[in-house]
Scaffold this motif. Structure first.
Motif: not given
Length: 122
Positions: A23-40
């Protein structure tokens, strides 16, 4: 991404991947994807005023995402906006946030789509 992270954990000497770890691995992966900077943008603005305003909006969106994560900690994602409003009204009042902005930030944190902020925060 999740598979790679779980494989890395498995090869690190961890004997069993228990439910809280996964659960912690999935939660962190979702946060990392959402927090990724949008393409310029394809064509960055050449007008310095437009560029400055875009930077202000980007900062507003980033801080609103953080507020949305806070809102999600208090009113979990499975709650409807109406149910969440009952729970979040006191928090929003305490931190000086408009309830509609708090709900929009919560929707943004759930979806990762800044269009959830249109008409309220933006």
């Amino acid at each position: 991404m999740i598979t790679r992270r779980l494989v890395t954990l498995a090869h690190s000497g961890l004997h069993a991947l228990d439910e809280p770890t996964v659960r912690a691995v999935v939660r962190q992966a979702v946060r990392d994807v959402r927090a990724a900077a949008p393409p310029p943008p394809d064509d960055p603005p050449t007008d310095p005023i437009v560029a400055a305003m875009r930077a202000v909006v980007d900062d507003l969106v980033a801080s609103t995402y953080a507020i949305g994560e806070l809102m999600l900690e208090v009113a979990l994602a499975y709650l409807s906006d109406g149910q969440a409003a009952d729970v979040l009204a006191l928090l929003c009042d305490h931190i000086g946030e408009n309830l509609e902005h708090g709900l929009a930030a919560r929707r943004y944190a759930m979806s990762g789509d800044s269009r959830a902020l249109y008409g309220t925060v933006l």
